[in-house]
Design an enzyme around this catalytic site. Structure first.
Site, PDB file in Angstrom:
ATOM      1  N   TYR A  21       0.778  -1.253  -0.069  1.00 56.20           N
ATOM      2  CA  TYR A  21      -0.018   0.121  -0.246  1.00 56.20           C
ATOM      3  C   TYR A  21       0.851   1.293   0.021  1.00 56.20           C
ATOM      4  CZ  TYR A  21      -4.152  -2.911   1.145  1.00 56.20           C
ATOM      5  OH  TYR A  21      -4.957  -4.035   0.857  1.00 56.20           O
ATOM      6  N   HIS A 171     -10.865   4.254   6.151  1.00 57.28           N
ATOM      7  CA  HIS A 171      -9.776   3.356   5.699  1.00 57.28           C
ATOM      8  C   HIS A 171      -9.233   2.775   7.140  1.00 57.28           C
ATOM      9  CE1 HIS A 171     -10.046   6.061   2.280  1.00 57.28           C
ATOM     10  NE2 HIS A 171      -9.541   5.063   1.712  1.00 57.28           N
ATOM     11  N   ARG A 201      -5.486   7.342  -9.526  1.00 54.45           N
ATOM     12  CA  ARG A 201      -4.804   6.132  -9.055  1.00 54.45           C
ATOM     13  C   ARG A 201      -5.414   5.089  -9.373  1.00 54.45           C
ATOM     14  NH1 ARG A 201      -6.548   4.014  -4.308  1.00 54.45           N
ATOM     15  NH2 ARG A 201      -4.650   2.943  -3.783  1.00 54.45           N
ATOM     16  N   ASN A 203      -6.651   1.171  -7.942  1.00 57.83           N
ATOM     17  CA  ASN A 203      -6.709  -0.114  -7.168  1.00 57.83           C
ATOM     18  C   ASN A 203      -6.851  -1.233  -7.695  1.00 57.83           C
ATOM     19  OD1 ASN A 203      -6.505  -1.330  -4.549  1.00 57.83           O
ATOM     20  ND2 ASN A 203      -8.909  -1.083  -4.395  1.00 57.83           N
ATOM     21  N   GLU A 243      -9.645  -0.693 -10.370  1.00 63.35           N
ATOM     22  CA  GLU A 243     -10.393   0.657 -10.120  1.00 63.35           C
ATOM     23  C   GLU A 243      -9.683   1.840 -10.470  1.00 63.35           C
ATOM     24  OE1 GLU A 243     -13.036  -0.707  -6.252  1.00 63.35           O
ATOM     25  OE2 GLU A 243     -11.692   0.743  -5.898  1.00 63.35           O
ATOM     26  N   TYR A 294      -7.186  -9.250   3.318  1.00 60.73           N
ATOM     27  CA  TYR A 294      -7.824  -8.029   3.124  1.00 60.73           C
ATOM     28  C   TYR A 294      -8.430  -7.922   1.678  1.00 60.73           C
ATOM     29  CZ  TYR A 294      -9.298  -3.118   2.716  1.00 60.73           C
ATOM     30  OH  TYR A 294     -10.309  -2.280   2.431  1.00 60.73           O
ATOM     31  N   LYS A 295      -7.622  -8.212   0.870  1.00 59.12           N
ATOM     32  CA  LYS A 295      -8.298  -8.053  -0.568  1.00 59.12           C
ATOM     33  C   LYS A 295      -9.063  -9.417  -0.918  1.00 59.12           C
ATOM     34  CE  LYS A 295      -4.524  -5.365  -2.854  1.00 59.12           C
ATOM     35  NZ  LYS A 295      -5.485  -4.074  -3.451  1.00 59.12           N
TER      36      LYS A 295
HETATM   37  C1  HEM Z   1     -11.115  10.595  -1.174  1.00 59.85           C
HETATM   38  C2  HEM Z   1     -11.836   9.426  -1.474  1.00 59.85           C
HETATM   39  C3  HEM Z   1     -11.689   8.124  -0.868  1.00 59.85           C
HETATM   40  C4  HEM Z   1     -12.615   7.633  -0.425  1.00 59.85           C
HETATM   41  C5  HEM Z   1     -14.085   7.840  -0.367  1.00 59.85           C
HETATM   42  C6  HEM Z   1     -12.135   6.017  -0.212  1.00 59.85           C
HETATM   43  C7  HEM Z   1     -12.940   5.092   0.017  1.00 59.85           C
HETATM   44  C8  HEM Z   1     -12.388   3.818   0.478  1.00 59.85           C
HETATM   45  C9  HEM Z   1     -13.040   2.612   0.613  1.00 59.85           C
HETATM   46  C10 HEM Z   1     -14.330   2.573   1.357  1.00 59.85           C
HETATM   47  C11 HEM Z   1     -12.137   1.604   1.069  1.00 59.85           C
HETATM   48  C12 HEM Z   1     -12.449  -0.019   1.569  1.00 59.85           C
HETATM   49  C13 HEM Z   1     -12.114   0.292   3.080  1.00 59.85           C
HETATM   50  C14 HEM Z   1     -12.896  -0.916   3.573  1.00 59.85           C
HETATM   51  O1  HEM Z   1     -12.402  -2.056   3.614  1.00 59.85           O
HETATM   52  O2  HEM Z   1     -14.053  -0.877   4.164  1.00 59.85           O
HETATM   53  C15 HEM Z   1     -11.050   2.090   0.604  1.00 59.85           C
HETATM   54  C16 HEM Z   1      -9.646   1.084   0.430  1.00 59.85           C
HETATM   55  C17 HEM Z   1      -8.638   1.663  -0.066  1.00 59.85           C
HETATM   56  N1  HEM Z   1      -8.308   3.179  -0.198  1.00 59.85           N
HETATM   57 FE1  HEM Z   1      -9.478   4.837  -0.401  1.00 59.85          FE
HETATM   58  N2  HEM Z   1     -11.057   6.042  -0.733  1.00 59.85           N
HETATM   59  C18 HEM Z   1     -10.476   7.357  -1.091  1.00 59.85           C
HETATM   60  C19 HEM Z   1      -9.523   7.794  -1.457  1.00 59.85           C
HETATM   61  C20 HEM Z   1      -8.241   6.956  -1.334  1.00 59.85           C
HETATM   62  C21 HEM Z   1      -6.885   7.474  -1.648  1.00 59.85           C
HETATM   63  C22 HEM Z   1      -6.374   9.015  -2.260  1.00 59.85           C
HETATM   64  C23 HEM Z   1      -6.187   6.569  -1.683  1.00 59.85           C
HETATM   65  C24 HEM Z   1      -4.444   6.369  -1.613  1.00 59.85           C
HETATM   66  C25 HEM Z   1      -3.887   7.308  -2.299  1.00 59.85           C
HETATM   67  C26 HEM Z   1      -6.690   5.526  -1.081  1.00 59.85           C
HETATM   68  C27 HEM Z   1      -6.247   4.342  -0.783  1.00 59.85           C
HETATM   69  C28 HEM Z   1      -6.871   3.115  -0.298  1.00 59.85           C
HETATM   70  C29 HEM Z   1      -6.299   1.627  -0.287  1.00 59.85           C
HETATM   71  C30 HEM Z   1      -5.089   1.162  -0.426  1.00 59.85           C
HETATM   72  C31 HEM Z   1      -7.466   0.857  -0.056  1.00 59.85           C
HETATM   73  C32 HEM Z   1      -7.252  -0.745   0.092  1.00 59.85           C
HETATM   74  C33 HEM Z   1      -7.682  -0.927  -1.033  1.00 59.85           C
HETATM   75  C34 HEM Z   1      -7.514  -2.693  -1.390  1.00 59.85           C
HETATM   76  O3  HEM Z   1      -6.707  -3.352  -0.933  1.00 59.85           O
HETATM   77  O4  HEM Z   1      -8.584  -3.240  -2.000  1.00 59.85           O
HETATM   78  N3  HEM Z   1      -8.095   5.854  -0.886  1.00 59.85           N
HETATM   79  N4  HEM Z   1     -11.073   3.406   0.270  1.00 59.85           N
END
Ligand code: HEM
Length: 316
Positions: A21, A171, A201, A203, A243, A294-295
């Protein structure tokens, strides 16, 4: 190597041979908040049926987001007409605006800012014309809150659960995110986002089965597919889910528009490209278990790796 159009347009997410991450955001060029990709009609129709049948699961908003919603609508309509003029037009005539979706053969005349001239809230209305999920983060007290959103294609999360939560609380479930201070760094990055300089970005995850709507609320339907992966069916049944996420600072409301465009690619198609096959193999064999867990791929990751070994001994 002659790539098919689907593979040419597929947003391949990997840079290195290992995955951790990080804030992997990059400046967005061109600065467009939406993209039209193959499957537009199918996905927009799927969205509309999900919104009809499960509106509260797929759409949430607080009344004070109304102005910011109109700002999103105007931005998205402008980008649709600017970047896809053959499919969309957006004109103002006198007091009213006319938005035409030529793909769906729909024409809407409305007055900007006047809710009574639209059939839905502005964010809910414009979300029905794009493949992207649209999320609105309102900034206050030095933090960001998910105060409105249309989310039809979540990657294993729930809009209703996260509605109103702060960036860090959203997060919190991610292993190591807080411990490594990533949540602080990314929040600071977001608070400094400027209007006119959007970022993007990617994901990724591996998913068993082909399904766009993988909300937590429907886990009982799609979750069991993870147990159906075998060394024989992995190539067709498992998909790389990517994504494409974009972040826009809205100048008037100071809110942040977060868009998510989900793409699914069958494993076999990815394996058709030797460099992609080699890199995915390296990443999966080295991926820490806390990230695999987690994924949601721990139940079938080894079968995918075994399938790749069986399929491409010589190249891996
Ligand atoms: C600003 C709006 C954003 C929203 C609304 C958002 C929302 C979310 C949500 C709902 C999750 C899943 C969390 C869970 O497990 O319940 C998630 C995962 C994640 N988010 Fe965000 N996020 C945002 C921005 C970002 C940004 C800017 C980054 C990184 C630069 C980021 C990095 C991540 C990462 C690394 C995960 C784990 C994903 C995975 O492993 O599948 N997020 N985010």
């Amino acid at each position: 190597m002659n790539l098919t159009k689907e593979l040419k347009n597929f947003p391949y997410p990997f840079k290195g041979d290992t995955y951790r991450y990080s804030n992997n955001s990059t400046l967005l060029t061109p600065p467009k908040c939406i993209d039209i990709s193959g499957g537009y009609l199918k996905e927009v129709n799927l969205k509309r049926s999900l919104l009809t049948e499960h509106h509260a699961r797929c759409y949430q908003s607080y009344p004070y987001t109304n102005k910011a919603q109109w700002e999103v609508l105007e931005l998205v309509m402008t980008h649709l007409a600017t970047y896809f003029p053959e499919n969309f037009s957006f004109k103002s005539e006198g007091d009213s605006h006319i938005f035409t979706n030529h793909i769906l053969n729909e024409k809407h005349e409305f007055i900007m800012g006047d809710d009574s001239t639209l059939p839905y809230e502005p964010l809910d209305f414009i979300g029905r014309h794009v493949q992207e999920d649209l999320l609105l983060m309102m900034q206050r007290d030095g933090d960001l809150y998910l105060d409105a959103g249309q989310l039809c294609f979540p990657g294993n999360w729930s809009l209703a659960f996260n509605h109103g939560l702060s960036f860090k609380n959203i997060h919190f479930p991610i292993p190591g995110f807080k411990e490594e201070g990533l949540d602080d760094r990314i929040l600071r990055f977001l608070l400094n986002l400027e209007a006119g300089n959007p970022w993007g970005r990617k994901n990724w995850s591996l998913m068993a089965g082909y399904r766009m709507d993988t909300s937590i609320e429907t886990f009982d339907i799609w979750g069991k597919d993870r147990k159906k992966v075998t060394i024989d069916n992995a190539g067709e049944f498992v998909h790389l889910r990517v994504e494409v996420q974009k972040l826009f600072r809205l100048p008037r409301s100071n809110a942040i528009l977060f868009t998510i465009h989900t793409h699914l690619l069958p494993l076999d198609k990815l394996l058709g490209i030797p460099e992609w096959r080699r890199q995915l193999y390296e990443i999966l064999t080295e991926l820490p278990s806390h990230i695999a867990d987690y994924k949601g791929m721990s139940l079938f990751k080894d079968k995918v790796v075994a399938y790749m070994e069986q399929k491409g001994e010589s190249d891996l």
